[in-house]
Scaffold this motif. Structure first.
Motif, PDB file in Angstrom:
ATOM      1  N   TYR A   4      19.647   6.609 -14.604  1.00 40.33           N
ATOM      2  CA  TYR A   4      18.869   6.048 -13.508  1.00 40.33           C
ATOM      3  C   TYR A   4      18.828   7.088 -12.397  1.00 40.33           C
ATOM      4  CZ  TYR A   4      19.334   1.775 -16.121  1.00 40.33           C
ATOM      5  OH  TYR A   4      19.273   0.839 -17.115  1.00 40.33           O
ATOM      6  N   LEU A   5      17.632   7.545 -12.061  1.00 41.73           N
ATOM      7  CA  LEU A   5      17.452   8.538 -11.004  1.00 41.73           C
ATOM      8  C   LEU A   5      17.219   7.808  -9.695  1.00 41.73           C
ATOM      9  CD1 LEU A   5      17.078  11.500 -10.124  1.00 41.73           C
ATOM     10  CD2 LEU A   5      14.635  11.225 -10.646  1.00 41.73           C
ATOM     11  N   VAL A   6      18.128   8.034  -8.732  1.00 37.61           N
ATOM     12  CA  VAL A   6      18.053   7.366  -7.436  1.00 37.61           C
ATOM     13  C   VAL A   6      17.844   8.411  -6.350  1.00 37.61           C
ATOM     14  CG1 VAL A   6      19.227   5.838  -5.810  1.00 37.61           C
ATOM     15  CG2 VAL A   6      19.690   5.633  -8.245  1.00 37.61           C
ATOM     16  N   VAL A   7      16.826   8.204  -5.540  1.00 35.98           N
ATOM     17  CA  VAL A   7      16.567   9.102  -4.418  1.00 35.98           C
ATOM     18  C   VAL A   7      17.277   8.516  -3.205  1.00 35.98           C
ATOM     19  CG1 VAL A   7      14.798  10.167  -2.975  1.00 35.98           C
ATOM     20  CG2 VAL A   7      14.345   9.728  -5.401  1.00 35.98           C
ATOM     21  N   VAL A   8      18.164   9.309  -2.591  1.00 30.52           N
ATOM     22  CA  VAL A   8      18.919   8.811  -1.443  1.00 30.52           C
ATOM     23  C   VAL A   8      18.617   9.623  -0.192  1.00 30.52           C
ATOM     24  CG1 VAL A   8      20.812   7.831  -2.791  1.00 30.52           C
ATOM     25  CG2 VAL A   8      20.979  10.156  -1.993  1.00 30.52           C
ATOM     26  N   ASP A   9      18.662   8.906   0.914  1.00 31.58           N
ATOM     27  CA  ASP A   9      18.581   9.508   2.236  1.00 31.58           C
ATOM     28  C   ASP A   9      19.504   8.691   3.130  1.00 31.58           C
ATOM     29  OD1 ASP A   9      17.161   7.164   2.711  1.00 31.58           O
ATOM     30  OD2 ASP A   9      15.222   8.152   2.814  1.00 31.58           O
ATOM     31  N   PHE A  20      22.084  -0.953  -6.858  1.00 27.80           N
ATOM     32  CA  PHE A  20      21.406  -1.538  -8.007  1.00 27.80           C
ATOM     33  C   PHE A  20      21.517  -0.612  -9.221  1.00 27.80           C
ATOM     34  CE2 PHE A  20      17.869  -2.174 -10.849  1.00 27.80           C
ATOM     35  CZ  PHE A  20      17.829  -3.546 -11.001  1.00 27.80           C
ATOM     36  N   ALA A  21      21.230   0.660  -9.039  1.00 29.11           N
ATOM     37  CA  ALA A  21      21.281   1.616 -10.149  1.00 29.11           C
ATOM     38  C   ALA A  21      22.682   1.704 -10.740  1.00 29.11           C
ATOM     39  CB  ALA A  21      20.817   2.988  -9.685  1.00 29.11           C
ATOM     40  N   ALA A  22      23.692   1.695  -9.881  1.00 34.12           N
ATOM     41  CA  ALA A  22      25.082   1.773 -10.364  1.00 34.12           C
ATOM     42  C   ALA A  22      25.437   0.546 -11.189  1.00 34.12           C
ATOM     43  CB  ALA A  22      26.038   1.906  -9.185  1.00 34.12           C
ATOM     44  N   ASN A  29      25.798   0.885 -20.024  1.00 33.60           N
ATOM     45  CA  ASN A  29      26.515   2.082 -20.459  1.00 33.60           C
ATOM     46  C   ASN A  29      25.688   3.342 -20.177  1.00 33.60           C
ATOM     47  OD1 ASN A  29      28.823   3.263 -21.408  1.00 33.60           O
ATOM     48  ND2 ASN A  29      28.152   3.265 -23.536  1.00 33.60           N
ATOM     49  N   GLY A  30      25.074   3.357 -19.009  1.00 34.48           N
ATOM     50  CA  GLY A  30      24.216   4.460 -18.618  1.00 34.48           C
ATOM     51  C   GLY A  30      24.863   5.353 -17.582  1.00 34.48           C
ATOM     52  N   ALA A  31      24.046   6.190 -16.972  1.00 34.84           N
ATOM     53  CA  ALA A  31      24.503   7.136 -15.964  1.00 34.84           C
ATOM     54  C   ALA A  31      23.588   7.056 -14.746  1.00 34.84           C
ATOM     55  CB  ALA A  31      24.488   8.553 -16.531  1.00 34.84           C
ATOM     56  N   VAL A  32      24.074   7.618 -13.642  1.00 35.85           N
ATOM     57  CA  VAL A  32      23.292   7.671 -12.410  1.00 35.85           C
ATOM     58  C   VAL A  32      23.195   9.116 -11.961  1.00 35.85           C
ATOM     59  CG1 VAL A  32      23.210   7.002  -9.968  1.00 35.85           C
ATOM     60  CG2 VAL A  32      24.005   5.360 -11.680  1.00 35.85           C
ATOM     61  N   ARG A  33      21.984   9.525 -11.625  1.00 31.24           N
ATOM     62  CA  ARG A  33      21.780  10.831 -11.008  1.00 31.24           C
ATOM     63  C   ARG A  33      21.257  10.579  -9.612  1.00 31.24           C
ATOM     64  NH1 ARG A  33      19.736  16.488 -12.929  1.00 31.24           N
ATOM     65  NH2 ARG A  33      21.225  15.849 -14.489  1.00 31.24           N
ATOM     66  N   ILE A  34      21.950  11.128  -8.631  1.00 33.42           N
ATOM     67  CA  ILE A  34      21.545  10.996  -7.232  1.00 33.42           C
ATOM     68  C   ILE A  34      20.746  12.234  -6.849  1.00 33.42           C
ATOM     69  CG2 ILE A  34      22.340  10.871  -4.846  1.00 33.42           C
ATOM     70  CD1 ILE A  34      24.859   9.469  -5.866  1.00 33.42           C
ATOM     71  N   ASP A  98       9.985  15.540 -14.387  1.00 34.56           N
ATOM     72  CA  ASP A  98       9.444  16.382 -15.454  1.00 34.56           C
ATOM     73  C   ASP A  98      10.542  17.207 -16.132  1.00 34.56           C
ATOM     74  OD1 ASP A  98       6.894  15.419 -14.978  1.00 34.56           O
ATOM     75  OD2 ASP A  98       6.284  17.143 -13.752  1.00 34.56           O
ATOM     76  N   GLU A  99      11.568  17.586 -15.370  1.00 35.98           N
ATOM     77  CA  GLU A  99      12.658  18.405 -15.900  1.00 35.98           C
ATOM     78  C   GLU A  99      13.658  17.591 -16.717  1.00 35.98           C
ATOM     79  OE1 GLU A  99      14.389  20.028 -12.380  1.00 35.98           O
ATOM     80  OE2 GLU A  99      12.670  21.342 -11.967  1.00 35.98           O
ATOM     81  N   MET A 100      13.761  16.305 -16.439  1.00 35.14           N
ATOM     82  CA  MET A 100      14.767  15.462 -17.100  1.00 35.14           C
ATOM     83  C   MET A 100      14.093  14.584 -18.149  1.00 35.14           C
ATOM     84  SD  MET A 100      16.874  14.181 -13.736  1.00 35.14           S
ATOM     85  CE  MET A 100      17.955  13.164 -14.737  1.00 35.14           C
ATOM     86  N   ASP A 101      14.602  14.619 -19.366  1.00 36.12           N
ATOM     87  CA  ASP A 101      14.001  13.794 -20.404  1.00 36.12           C
ATOM     88  C   ASP A 101      14.802  12.529 -20.706  1.00 36.12           C
ATOM     89  OD1 ASP A 101      16.128  15.028 -21.604  1.00 36.12           O
ATOM     90  OD2 ASP A 101      15.022  15.751 -23.346  1.00 36.12           O
ATOM     91  N   ASP A 102      15.893  12.315 -19.984  1.00 39.55           N
ATOM     92  CA  ASP A 102      16.731  11.142 -20.253  1.00 39.55           C
ATOM     93  C   ASP A 102      16.673  10.085 -19.159  1.00 39.55           C
ATOM     94  OD1 ASP A 102      18.076  12.645 -18.341  1.00 39.55           O
ATOM     95  OD2 ASP A 102      20.056  12.190 -19.156  1.00 39.55           O
ATOM     96  N   VAL A 103      15.680  10.152 -18.280  1.00 38.33           N
ATOM     97  CA  VAL A 103      15.590   9.185 -17.183  1.00 38.33           C
ATOM     98  C   VAL A 103      15.042   7.867 -17.706  1.00 38.33           C
ATOM     99  CG1 VAL A 103      14.519   8.657 -14.959  1.00 38.33           C
ATOM    100  CG2 VAL A 103      15.315  10.964 -15.421  1.00 38.33           C
ATOM    101  N   ALA A 104      15.835   6.814 -17.550  1.00 35.61           N
ATOM    102  CA  ALA A 104      15.423   5.474 -17.966  1.00 35.61           C
ATOM    103  C   ALA A 104      14.540   4.828 -16.908  1.00 35.61           C
ATOM    104  CB  ALA A 104      16.640   4.593 -18.219  1.00 35.61           C
ATOM    105  N   ALA A 105      14.784   5.178 -15.630  1.00 36.65           N
ATOM    106  CA  ALA A 105      13.996   4.602 -14.545  1.00 36.65           C
ATOM    107  C   ALA A 105      14.193   5.396 -13.268  1.00 36.65           C
ATOM    108  CB  ALA A 105      14.388   3.149 -14.298  1.00 36.65           C
ATOM    109  N   LEU A 106      13.141   5.461 -12.484  1.00 37.34           N
ATOM    110  CA  LEU A 106      13.209   5.989 -11.129  1.00 37.34           C
ATOM    111  C   LEU A 106      13.502   4.794 -10.241  1.00 37.34           C
ATOM    112  CD1 LEU A 106      12.746   8.093  -8.873  1.00 37.34           C
ATOM    113  CD2 LEU A 106      10.296   7.557  -9.035  1.00 37.34           C
ATOM    114  N   VAL A 107      14.608   4.845  -9.495  1.00 37.07           N
ATOM    115  CA  VAL A 107      15.017   3.715  -8.662  1.00 37.07           C
ATOM    116  C   VAL A 107      14.835   4.099  -7.195  1.00 37.07           C
ATOM    117  CG1 VAL A 107      16.865   2.102  -8.105  1.00 37.07           C
ATOM    118  CG2 VAL A 107      16.705   3.055 -10.413  1.00 37.07           C
ATOM    119  N   LEU A 108      13.973   3.358  -6.505  1.00 34.41           N
ATOM    120  CA  LEU A 108      13.697   3.593  -5.090  1.00 34.41           C
ATOM    121  C   LEU A 108      13.975   2.316  -4.309  1.00 34.41           C
ATOM    122  CD1 LEU A 108      10.251   5.417  -5.404  1.00 34.41           C
ATOM    123  CD2 LEU A 108      12.485   6.484  -5.060  1.00 34.41           C
ATOM    124  N   GLY A 109      14.421   2.470  -3.085  1.00 39.58           N
ATOM    125  CA  GLY A 109      14.613   1.327  -2.201  1.00 39.58           C
ATOM    126  C   GLY A 109      13.409   1.156  -1.294  1.00 39.58           C
ATOM    127  N   ALA A 110      13.028  -0.091  -1.070  1.00 35.23           N
ATOM    128  CA  ALA A 110      11.938  -0.402  -0.141  1.00 35.23           C
ATOM    129  C   ALA A 110      12.538  -0.960   1.141  1.00 35.23           C
ATOM    130  CB  ALA A 110      10.989  -1.419  -0.761  1.00 35.23           C
TER     131      ALA A 110
END
Length: 151
Positions: A4-9, A20-22, A29-34, A98-110
């Motif tokens: 799960y790719l999470v964009v943080v600020d 949520f992503a965590a 049984n997945g992973a998180v990339r921040i 585009d660089e990562m082929d294992d992303v299950a979802a892009l997770v963004l907060g609104a």
């Protein structure tokens, strides 16, 4: 492994998306990339001043991500991978996907109120059909209990 790719600020909605992503990664049984974004540097006539400004922005982003990663590890036991990149936020996220082929979802907060941010507007709008993975937009108004229940 699904990642799960999470964009943080520094926004509260980024914390909501990370939680949520965590929780989702722990249950699947997945992973998180921040991904921490550093805005493009404004041109400054003196290169030494510009280098100092860029270095300070990078240090702030790293501190933010390290804090978020520590919270994530303590609460869910997941050790995230961390990426800090500088540039236009939309382009950086797109290139990272585009660089990562294992992303299950892009997770963004609104945001809990007001108009959506630049990333949510772009990826849920103009670029939604071109993404290599689903996008999850986590409402900023959810409390921890709701996030845990929904994830």
């Amino acid at each position: 492994m699904r990642t799960y790719l999470v964009v943080v600020d520094e926004s509260p909605e980024a914390e909501t998306a990370l939680r949520f992503a965590a929780r989702r990664a722990a249950k699947t049984n997945g992973a998180v990339r921040i991904l921490a974004l550093i805005p493009p540097a404004e041109f400054v006539q003196w290169s030494g001043v510009q280098a100092t400004m860029e270095d300070e922005a990078h240090q702030r982003a790293e501190a933010l991500v390290m804090s978020a990663a520590g919270t994530l590890t303590n609460e869910s036991g997941i050790r995230p991978s961390i990426t800090v990149k500088q540039g236009d936020p939309v382009a950086v996220v797109r290139n990272t996907l585009d660089e990562m082929d294992d992303v299950a979802a892009l997770v963004l907060g609104a945001a809990a109120s007001g108009p959506p941010g630049k990333l949510v507007s772009h990826f849920a709008g103009a670029d939604a059909g071109k993404l290599p993975c689903p996008i999850m937009i986590i409402p900023g108004g959810l409390d921890a209990e709701a996030i845990d229940r929904l994830s």
